[in-house]
Design a protein around this motif. Structure first.
Motif, PDB file in Angstrom:
ATOM      1  N   SER A 128       5.743  -0.391  14.643  1.00 22.34           N
ATOM      2  CA  SER A 128       5.558   0.103  13.176  1.00 22.34           C
ATOM      3  C   SER A 128       4.149   0.638  13.034  1.00 22.34           C
ATOM      4  N   THR A 159       4.057   3.996  10.704  1.00 21.17           N
ATOM      5  CA  THR A 159       2.923   4.207   9.684  1.00 21.17           C
ATOM      6  C   THR A 159       2.301   5.462  10.013  1.00 21.17           C
ATOM      7  N   GLN A 209      10.569   2.370   1.756  1.00 22.50           N
ATOM      8  CA  GLN A 209       9.089   2.447   2.302  1.00 22.50           C
ATOM      9  C   GLN A 209       8.122   2.973   0.989  1.00 22.50           C
ATOM     10  N   ALA A 243       7.431   0.542   6.510  1.00 22.07           N
ATOM     11  CA  ALA A 243       7.287   2.128   7.103  1.00 22.07           C
ATOM     12  C   ALA A 243       9.088   2.438   7.984  1.00 22.07           C
ATOM     13  N   ILE A 278       3.879   3.681   0.187  1.00 24.01           N
ATOM     14  CA  ILE A 278       2.761   4.094   0.521  1.00 24.01           C
ATOM     15  C   ILE A 278       1.422   3.756  -0.548  1.00 24.01           C
ATOM     16  N   VAL A 321       0.987   0.734   4.119  1.00 19.07           N
ATOM     17  CA  VAL A 321       2.415   1.218   4.157  1.00 19.07           C
ATOM     18  C   VAL A 321       3.272   0.244   4.303  1.00 19.07           C
ATOM     19  N   GLN A 322       4.028  -0.155   3.310  1.00 20.77           N
ATOM     20  CA  GLN A 322       5.019  -1.303   3.261  1.00 20.77           C
ATOM     21  C   GLN A 322       6.267  -0.811   3.646  1.00 20.77           C
ATOM     22  N   CYS A 366      -5.668  -0.551  13.000  1.00 14.30           N
ATOM     23  CA  CYS A 366      -4.179  -0.893  12.603  1.00 14.30           C
ATOM     24  C   CYS A 366      -4.175  -2.593  12.548  1.00 14.30           C
ATOM     25  N   ALA A 388       3.858  -5.087   5.710  1.00 11.61           N
ATOM     26  CA  ALA A 388       2.975  -3.980   5.391  1.00 11.61           C
ATOM     27  C   ALA A 388       2.058  -3.781   6.562  1.00 11.61           C
ATOM     28  N   MET A 389       1.630  -2.611   7.101  1.00  9.47           N
ATOM     29  CA  MET A 389       0.642  -2.265   7.838  1.00  9.47           C
ATOM     30  C   MET A 389      -0.622  -1.850   7.286  1.00  9.47           C
TER      31      MET A 389
END
Length: 251
Positions: free
Chosen positions: A112, A116, A198, A193, A200, A190-191, A161, A221-222
């Motif tokens: 992910s 992302t 998705q 991804a 952002i 980013v939810q 990250c 999310a990342m």
């Protein structure tokens, strides 16, 4: 070989590897991480295959299904989100299989944090800005070694990250600022991804927590932190005309 740990990719069913897709279609038994793996991938499963959602299973129950499948000479796929080597909790599964003399193979997947970067249309490593990517998470129920706490990793001011931590974003921001990032450091969340839904979000460390609250971002999310998200950078020397290498003479 009867047991395969397969990386499902970040969400988009087309981001599973060719090998992973082939094994998923051949499998007699599939144990998938139901809380994270896109269920659309199950459309690749052959008719009659047994499907287990590991979200409601214990480690021993997962191993028992694998062991029984091997005894019956069936092909077993353990389907993990992203790449199974990153926060996949597969080592404990592999170790238990090894004790039982059950052989297995791991098929890597698209993580992910890479999906992302693609969503952000962003390179994580830019000349003169950052040549290091730190993959980490904030301490929660699973402890983090003292030397790897966010506040210490932040001193590098590298691209970071951050997995599994968006629900603790206030603490993430505090540790990053205490560790060395300025409040003006750019941040992106980013939810989901690569999924159809998705989303952002871009901000700075000073404003990201409020933005996340306003948009109800609390899982899947990342978080990406670093100057690469908004700064000037030097061009790569690889394509500079005066830079020669084994494939091209300097001009």
């Amino acid at each position: 070989m009867n047991v395969f740990f397969v990386g499902a990719g970040p969400g988009d069913p087309e981001l599973i590897t060719v090998k992973g897709q082939r094994l998923l279609g051949q499998a007699d038994i599939i144990i998938y991480a139901g809380s994270l793996v896109n269920p659309a991938l199950l459309s690749l499963v052959k008719n009659g295959a047994a499907i287990y959602n590991s979200a409601s299973m214990t480690l021993d129950e997962v191993i028992a299904v694998m062991e029984q499948g091997v005894k019956e000479n069936k092909l077993v796929v353990r389907l993990h989100t992203g790449d199974p080597s990153i926060y996949g909790a597969i080592q404990e599964q592999m170790d238990k299989l090894a004790v039982k003399d059950i052989t297995f193979e791991v098929i890597p997947g698209v993580s992910s944090f890479l999906a992302t970067a693609a969503a952000l249309k962003q390179e994580y490593t830019l000349p003169d800005v950052s040549q290091t990517v730190i993959i980490t998470r904030l301490e929660g129920r699973t402890p983090v070694p003292e030397k790897e706490k966010l506040v210490k990793l932040a001193s590098h001011e590298a691209t970071m990250c951050i997995f599994l931590s968006v629900h603790m974003l206030d603490n993430v921001v505090k540790e990053l600022i205490d560790g060395g990032y300025t409040k003006e450091t750019p941040v992106a969340i980013v939810q989901k991804a690569s999924w159809p839904d998705q989303k952002i979000f871009r901000a700075t460390l000073a404003t990201i927590a409020q933005l996340a609250k306003e948009n109800n971002i609390d899982r899947t999310a990342m978080i990406v932190v670093g100057k690469v998200l908004s700064t000037d950078y030097a061009l790569s020397r690889l394509y500079a005309p005066e830079f020669g290498h084994m494939f091209r003479e300097a001009k």
